[in-house]
Design a protein around this motif. Structure first.
Motif, PDB file in Angstrom:
ATOM      1  N   SER A 100       0.827  -1.202   0.000  1.00  0.00           N
ATOM      2  CA  SER A 100       0.000   0.000   0.000  1.00  0.00           C
ATOM      3  C   SER A 100       0.864   1.256   0.000  1.00  0.00           C
ATOM      4  N   GLN A 101       1.925   1.253   0.801  1.00  0.00           N
ATOM      5  CA  GLN A 101       2.802   2.434   0.860  1.00  0.00           C
ATOM      6  C   GLN A 101       3.467   2.691  -0.485  1.00  0.00           C
ATOM      7  N   LEU A 102       3.872   1.625  -1.173  1.00  0.00           N
ATOM      8  CA  LEU A 102       4.466   1.785  -2.511  1.00  0.00           C
ATOM      9  C   LEU A 102       3.466   2.416  -3.480  1.00  0.00           C
ATOM     10  N   ARG A 103       2.225   1.948  -3.451  1.00  0.00           N
ATOM     11  CA  ARG A 103       1.201   2.507  -4.340  1.00  0.00           C
ATOM     12  C   ARG A 103       0.925   3.966  -4.003  1.00  0.00           C
ATOM     13  N   GLN A 104       0.869   4.281  -2.710  1.00  0.00           N
ATOM     14  CA  GLN A 104       0.629   5.666  -2.291  1.00  0.00           C
ATOM     15  C   GLN A 104       1.773   6.583  -2.723  1.00  0.00           C
ATOM     16  N   ASP A 105       3.001   6.118  -2.568  1.00  0.00           N
ATOM     17  CA  ASP A 105       4.159   6.916  -2.989  1.00  0.00           C
ATOM     18  C   ASP A 105       4.141   7.150  -4.493  1.00  0.00           C
ATOM     19  N   SER A 106       3.790   6.131  -5.247  1.00  0.00           N
ATOM     20  CA  SER A 106       3.716   6.262  -6.704  1.00  0.00           C
ATOM     21  C   SER A 106       2.660   7.287  -7.098  1.00  0.00           C
ATOM     22  N   LEU A 107       1.510   7.237  -6.443  1.00  0.00           N
ATOM     23  CA  LEU A 107       0.446   8.194  -6.752  1.00  0.00           C
ATOM     24  C   LEU A 107       0.851   9.611  -6.349  1.00  0.00           C
ATOM     25  N   ALA A 108       1.547   9.756  -5.240  1.00  0.00           N
ATOM     26  CA  ALA A 108       2.018  11.087  -4.819  1.00  0.00           C
ATOM     27  C   ALA A 108       3.013  11.644  -5.836  1.00  0.00           C
ATOM     28  N   THR A 109       3.871  10.784  -6.368  1.00  0.00           N
ATOM     29  CA  THR A 109       4.826  11.217  -7.392  1.00  0.00           C
ATOM     30  C   THR A 109       4.091  11.636  -8.663  1.00  0.00           C
ATOM     31  N   GLN A 110       3.092  10.861  -9.058  1.00  0.00           N
ATOM     32  CA  GLN A 110       2.315  11.216 -10.246  1.00  0.00           C
ATOM     33  C   GLN A 110       1.590  12.546 -10.045  1.00  0.00           C
ATOM     34  N   ALA A 111       1.094  12.794  -8.842  1.00  0.00           N
ATOM     35  CA  ALA A 111       0.435  14.066  -8.543  1.00  0.00           C
ATOM     36  C   ALA A 111       1.425  15.221  -8.678  1.00  0.00           C
ATOM     37  N   ALA A 112       2.625  15.035  -8.159  1.00  0.00           N
ATOM     38  CA  ALA A 112       3.651  16.088  -8.249  1.00  0.00           C
ATOM     39  C   ALA A 112       4.031  16.349  -9.705  1.00  0.00           C
ATOM     40  N   ILE A 113       4.141  15.295 -10.497  1.00  0.00           N
ATOM     41  CA  ILE A 113       4.471  15.451 -11.919  1.00  0.00           C
ATOM     42  C   ILE A 113       3.353  16.196 -12.640  1.00  0.00           C
ATOM     43  N   ALA A 114       2.110  15.863 -12.324  1.00  0.00           N
ATOM     44  CA  ALA A 114       0.978  16.539 -12.960  1.00  0.00           C
ATOM     45  C   ALA A 114       0.977  18.028 -12.613  1.00  0.00           C
ATOM     46  N   ARG A 115       1.246  18.347 -11.343  1.00  0.00           N
ATOM     47  CA  ARG A 115       1.295  19.769 -10.952  1.00  0.00           C
ATOM     48  C   ARG A 115       2.435  20.495 -11.666  1.00  0.00           C
ATOM     49  N   PHE A 116       3.589  19.850 -11.762  1.00  0.00           N
ATOM     50  CA  PHE A 116       4.733  20.455 -12.450  1.00  0.00           C
ATOM     51  C   PHE A 116       4.396  20.702 -13.916  1.00  0.00           C
ATOM     52  N   SER A 117       3.752  19.727 -14.557  1.00  0.00           N
ATOM     53  CA  SER A 117       3.363  19.884 -15.964  1.00  0.00           C
ATOM     54  C   SER A 117       2.408  21.052 -16.135  1.00  0.00           C
ATOM     55  N   GLY A 118       1.505  21.207 -15.181  1.00  0.00           N
ATOM     56  CA  GLY A 118       0.567  22.328 -15.234  1.00  0.00           C
ATOM     57  C   GLY A 118       1.273  23.671 -15.137  1.00  0.00           C
ATOM     58  N   LYS A 119       2.242  23.752 -14.229  1.00  0.00           N
ATOM     59  CA  LYS A 119       3.005  24.996 -14.098  1.00  0.00           C
ATOM     60  C   LYS A 119       3.788  25.289 -15.381  1.00  0.00           C
ATOM     61  N   GLN A 120       4.374  24.245 -15.957  1.00  0.00           N
ATOM     62  CA  GLN A 120       5.127  24.411 -17.197  1.00  0.00           C
ATOM     63  C   GLN A 120       4.210  24.886 -18.326  1.00  0.00           C
ATOM     64  N   ALA A 121       3.016  24.318 -18.411  1.00  0.00           N
ATOM     65  CA  ALA A 121       2.066  24.717 -19.459  1.00  0.00           C
ATOM     66  C   ALA A 121       1.651  26.169 -19.277  1.00  0.00           C
ATOM     67  N   GLY A 122       1.451  26.582 -18.031  1.00  0.00           N
ATOM     68  CA  GLY A 122       1.103  27.980 -17.769  1.00  0.00           C
ATOM     69  C   GLY A 122       2.215  28.926 -18.195  1.00  0.00           C
ATOM     70  N   GLY A 123       3.451  28.580 -17.862  1.00  0.00           N
ATOM     71  CA  GLY A 123       4.592  29.418 -18.265  1.00  0.00           C
ATOM     72  C   GLY A 123       4.789  29.431 -19.766  1.00  0.00           C
ATOM     73  N   ALA A 124       4.629  28.283 -20.400  1.00  0.00           N
ATOM     74  CA  ALA A 124       4.802  28.201 -21.850  1.00  0.00           C
ATOM     75  C   ALA A 124       3.751  29.024 -22.571  1.00  0.00           C
ATOM     76  N   SER A 125       2.540  29.070 -22.028  1.00  0.00           N
ATOM     77  CA  SER A 125       1.488  29.841 -22.689  1.00  0.00           C
ATOM     78  C   SER A 125       1.802  31.335 -22.676  1.00  0.00           C
ATOM     79  N   ILE A 126       2.483  31.800 -21.648  1.00  0.00           N
ATOM     80  CA  ILE A 126       2.866  33.219 -21.590  1.00  0.00           C
ATOM     81  C   ILE A 126       3.871  33.524 -22.701  1.00  0.00           C
ATOM     82  N   PHE A 127       4.851  32.633 -22.882  1.00  0.00           N
ATOM     83  CA  PHE A 127       5.824  32.837 -23.960  1.00  0.00           C
ATOM     84  C   PHE A 127       5.155  32.740 -25.332  1.00  0.00           C
ATOM     85  N   LYS A 128       4.225  31.805 -25.467  1.00  0.00           N
ATOM     86  CA  LYS A 128       3.512  31.663 -26.736  1.00  0.00           C
ATOM     87  C   LYS A 128       2.686  32.919 -27.015  1.00  0.00           C
ATOM     88  N   ALA A 129       2.022  33.427 -25.991  1.00  0.00           N
ATOM     89  CA  ALA A 129       1.234  34.652 -26.163  1.00  0.00           C
ATOM     90  C   ALA A 129       2.139  35.823 -26.535  1.00  0.00           C
TER      91      ALA A 129
END
Length: 163
Positions: A100-129
């Motif tokens: 269970s702890q392994l699965r929880q850690d994996s999901l927490a990592t995926q959540a962090a990656i998703a948040r990072f991707s969102g921040k990157q997309a927000g920054g990239a849109s400013i440069f694109k604009a």
């Protein structure tokens, strides 16, 4: 004509910013979903561990009852068997918890990656604009139609050079 070009540029800039914001919102939503899955897994694991403990308690009680019914005292070999069963039960519980702890850690990592991707997309849109804005505004400039303010008060140097 210039007004249409300005409107097009403004729409292009606005679209790029909106796209980035939507990507960030989607990434944040995905991160929340991963975190919710991790919490659900923790609850599921706790329930599974409780079920396993109950099963082990029943098996231990059954083993003690069989030993008592056979007339053998609860010492020596029967005690060793009960202790071995208890140790194995603890290992089984630890395995459930570890998985269970392994699965929880994996999901927490995926959540962090998703948040990072969102921040990157927000920054990239400013440069694109910004790129769309510069591109659109540079398309409006026509050197042939540029305003000129007369001639210089000084005549050109002979031979085209400086004095």
């Amino acid at each position: 004509m210039c007004t249409l070009a300005l409107i097009g540029t403004a729409l292009s800039v606005g679209g790029a910013l909106a796209e980035g914001q939507q990507s960030k919102q989607m990434a944040d939503y995905q991160a929340k979903a991963y975190e919710q899955q991790a919490r659900a897994d923790a609850q599921s694991s706790a329930f599974e561990q409780g079920q396993e403990r109950h099963k082990q308690d029943l098996l231990q009680a059954q083993a003690r009852a069989q030993a008592g019914a056979s007339g053998v005292g609860i010492s020596g070999s029967p005690t060793e068997v009960l202790a071995a069963n208890a140790r194995q039960g603890q290992l089984d519980l630890k395995a459930i918890q570890y998985g269970s702890q392994l699965r929880q850690d994996s999901l927490a990592t995926q959540a962090a990656i998703a948040r990072f991707s969102g921040k990157q997309a927000g920054g990239a849109s400013i440069f694109k604009a910004g790129g769309n804005l510069v591109s659109g505004l540079s398309g409006l400039y026509d050197p042939a139609k540029a305003v000129t303010f007369g001639r210089s008060a000084f005549p050109p140097a002979p031979g085209g050079g400086l004095y």
